[in-house]
Design a protein around this motif. Structure first.
Motif, PDB file in Angstrom:
ATOM      1  N   ILE A 149     -69.622 -20.220  43.136  1.00  0.00           N
ATOM      2  CA  ILE A 149     -70.495 -19.095  42.774  1.00  0.00           C
ATOM      3  C   ILE A 149     -71.859 -19.259  43.435  1.00  0.00           C
ATOM      4  N   GLU A 150     -72.416 -20.466  43.354  1.00  0.00           N
ATOM      5  CA  GLU A 150     -73.734 -20.699  43.950  1.00  0.00           C
ATOM      6  C   GLU A 150     -73.701 -20.528  45.468  1.00  0.00           C
ATOM      7  N   GLU A 151     -72.637 -20.988  46.106  1.00  0.00           N
ATOM      8  CA  GLU A 151     -72.511 -20.828  47.560  1.00  0.00           C
ATOM      9  C   GLU A 151     -72.409 -19.358  47.941  1.00  0.00           C
ATOM     10  N   LYS A 152     -71.597 -18.609  47.200  1.00  0.00           N
ATOM     11  CA  LYS A 152     -71.442 -17.175  47.495  1.00  0.00           C
ATOM     12  C   LYS A 152     -72.754 -16.418  47.328  1.00  0.00           C
ATOM     13  N   GLN A 153     -73.590 -16.868  46.400  1.00  0.00           N
ATOM     14  CA  GLN A 153     -74.872 -16.223  46.157  1.00  0.00           C
ATOM     15  C   GLN A 153     -75.958 -16.707  47.117  1.00  0.00           C
ATOM     16  N   GLY A 154     -75.626 -17.689  47.948  1.00  0.00           N
ATOM     17  CA  GLY A 154     -76.583 -18.205  48.915  1.00  0.00           C
ATOM     18  C   GLY A 154     -77.671 -19.070  48.304  1.00  0.00           C
ATOM     19  N   ILE A 155     -77.380 -19.674  47.167  1.00  0.00           N
ATOM     20  CA  ILE A 155     -78.360 -20.545  46.526  1.00  0.00           C
ATOM     21  C   ILE A 155     -78.476 -21.837  47.330  1.00  0.00           C
ATOM     22  N   LYS A 156     -79.696 -22.185  47.691  1.00  0.00           N
ATOM     23  CA  LYS A 156     -79.936 -23.372  48.501  1.00  0.00           C
ATOM     24  C   LYS A 156     -79.510 -24.626  47.749  1.00  0.00           C
ATOM     25  N   GLU A 157     -79.092 -25.626  48.518  1.00  0.00           N
ATOM     26  CA  GLU A 157     -78.602 -26.880  47.948  1.00  0.00           C
ATOM     27  C   GLU A 157     -79.600 -27.500  46.965  1.00  0.00           C
ATOM     28  N   ASP A 158     -80.886 -27.520  47.318  1.00  0.00           N
ATOM     29  CA  ASP A 158     -81.877 -28.159  46.447  1.00  0.00           C
ATOM     30  C   ASP A 158     -82.252 -27.313  45.234  1.00  0.00           C
ATOM     31  N   GLU A 159     -81.751 -26.085  45.164  1.00  0.00           N
ATOM     32  CA  GLU A 159     -82.021 -25.204  44.023  1.00  0.00           C
ATOM     33  C   GLU A 159     -80.805 -25.033  43.120  1.00  0.00           C
ATOM     34  N   ARG A 160     -79.726 -25.706  43.450  1.00  0.00           N
ATOM     35  CA  ARG A 160     -78.496 -25.554  42.667  1.00  0.00           C
ATOM     36  C   ARG A 160     -78.607 -26.245  41.317  1.00  0.00           C
ATOM     37  N   THR A 161     -77.783 -25.826  40.416  1.00  0.00           N
ATOM     38  CA  THR A 161     -77.761 -26.336  39.058  1.00  0.00           C
ATOM     39  C   THR A 161     -77.450 -27.831  39.035  1.00  0.00           C
ATOM     40  N   LYS A 162     -78.239 -28.570  38.289  1.00  0.00           N
ATOM     41  CA  LYS A 162     -77.979 -29.994  38.080  1.00  0.00           C
ATOM     42  C   LYS A 162     -76.871 -30.112  37.028  1.00  0.00           C
ATOM     43  N   VAL A 163     -76.116 -31.212  37.104  1.00  0.00           N
ATOM     44  CA  VAL A 163     -74.958 -31.362  36.234  1.00  0.00           C
ATOM     45  C   VAL A 163     -74.916 -32.752  35.615  1.00  0.00           C
ATOM     46  N   ILE A 164     -74.672 -32.790  34.308  1.00  0.00           N
ATOM     47  CA  ILE A 164     -74.309 -34.036  33.627  1.00  0.00           C
ATOM     48  C   ILE A 164     -72.847 -33.884  33.238  1.00  0.00           C
ATOM     49  N   ILE A 165     -72.041 -34.816  33.706  1.00  0.00           N
ATOM     50  CA  ILE A 165     -70.606 -34.805  33.455  1.00  0.00           C
ATOM     51  C   ILE A 165     -70.317 -35.840  32.375  1.00  0.00           C
ATOM     52  N   LEU A 166     -69.719 -35.403  31.279  1.00  0.00           N
ATOM     53  CA  LEU A 166     -69.381 -36.297  30.172  1.00  0.00           C
ATOM     54  C   LEU A 166     -67.890 -36.555  30.150  1.00  0.00           C
ATOM     55  N   SER A 167     -67.528 -37.773  29.781  1.00  0.00           N
ATOM     56  CA  SER A 167     -66.109 -38.053  29.632  1.00  0.00           C
ATOM     57  C   SER A 167     -65.889 -39.368  28.917  1.00  0.00           C
ATOM     58  N   GLY A 168     -64.785 -39.439  28.221  1.00  0.00           N
ATOM     59  CA  GLY A 168     -64.328 -40.694  27.654  1.00  0.00           C
ATOM     60  C   GLY A 168     -63.527 -41.484  28.673  1.00  0.00           C
ATOM     61  N   LEU A 169     -63.242 -40.854  29.815  1.00  0.00           N
ATOM     62  CA  LEU A 169     -62.481 -41.507  30.879  1.00  0.00           C
ATOM     63  C   LEU A 169     -63.411 -42.402  31.681  1.00  0.00           C
ATOM     64  N   LYS A 170     -62.994 -43.642  31.874  1.00  0.00           N
ATOM     65  CA  LYS A 170     -63.849 -44.597  32.577  1.00  0.00           C
ATOM     66  C   LYS A 170     -63.247 -45.051  33.902  1.00  0.00           C
ATOM     67  N   ASP A 171     -62.089 -44.518  34.266  1.00  0.00           N
ATOM     68  CA  ASP A 171     -61.473 -45.013  35.487  1.00  0.00           C
ATOM     69  C   ASP A 171     -62.133 -44.408  36.733  1.00  0.00           C
ATOM     70  N   ALA A 172     -62.100 -45.164  37.796  1.00  0.00           N
ATOM     71  CA  ALA A 172     -62.813 -44.825  39.036  1.00  0.00           C
ATOM     72  C   ALA A 172     -62.351 -43.492  39.622  1.00  0.00           C
ATOM     73  N   GLN A 173     -61.079 -43.157  39.512  1.00  0.00           N
ATOM     74  CA  GLN A 173     -60.574 -41.912  40.097  1.00  0.00           C
ATOM     75  C   GLN A 173     -61.245 -40.698  39.473  1.00  0.00           C
ATOM     76  N   HIS A 174     -61.352 -40.649  38.152  1.00  0.00           N
ATOM     77  CA  HIS A 174     -61.974 -39.509  37.489  1.00  0.00           C
ATOM     78  C   HIS A 174     -63.460 -39.429  37.801  1.00  0.00           C
ATOM     79  N   ILE A 175     -64.116 -40.576  37.817  1.00  0.00           N
ATOM     80  CA  ILE A 175     -65.546 -40.592  38.126  1.00  0.00           C
ATOM     81  C   ILE A 175     -65.775 -40.102  39.542  1.00  0.00           C
ATOM     82  N   GLU A 176     -65.025 -40.629  40.489  1.00  0.00           N
ATOM     83  CA  GLU A 176     -65.190 -40.230  41.887  1.00  0.00           C
ATOM     84  C   GLU A 176     -64.904 -38.744  42.077  1.00  0.00           C
ATOM     85  N   GLU A 177     -63.821 -38.253  41.495  1.00  0.00           N
ATOM     86  CA  GLU A 177     -63.472 -36.839  41.632  1.00  0.00           C
ATOM     87  C   GLU A 177     -64.552 -35.938  41.050  1.00  0.00           C
ATOM     88  N   ALA A 178     -65.069 -36.309  39.893  1.00  0.00           N
ATOM     89  CA  ALA A 178     -66.098 -35.490  39.247  1.00  0.00           C
ATOM     90  C   ALA A 178     -67.394 -35.486  40.040  1.00  0.00           C
TER      91      ALA A 178
END
Length: 103
Positions: free
Chosen positions: A35-64
């Protein structure tokens, strides 16, 4: 999120869990980025994200984290106020010591 962008405003921060009903967190993050890319929102103005999870394995962390490209921090559950405070500082959302904040 799409409605906010269409109205000309964006969120400063999205807190999202990896495991959610209907759409998992990684898919939701990819949709936000699209959505942000389609709207032309600049990289430094994009929404910041906190990703929460009970999953601690490297695959999920890396993918997220890769799915957010920039502006994402991964926090595993359980977490405390200090962890969230540090994440908010690292994202540039807030500054200052925890004892001066109402959380």
């Amino acid at each position: 999120f799409q409605a906010a962008v269409n109205a000309g405003s964006c969120y400063d921060l999205v807190v999202i869990d990896i495991i959610m009903p209907r759409m998992d967190g990684v898919a939701a993050l990819k949709e936000i980025i699209s959505i942000e890319e389609k709207q032309g929102i600049k990289e430094d103005e994009r929404t910041k994200v906190i990703i929460l999870s009970g999953l601690k394995d490297a695959q999920h962390i890396e993918e997220a984290v890769i799915s957010t490209r920039t502006g994402g921090i991964y926090i595993t559950k359980p977490f405390n106020e200090k962890t969230v405070h540090e994440a908010l500082i690292n994202l540039g959302i807030i500054s200052g010591p925890l004892d001066n904040m109402d959380i």
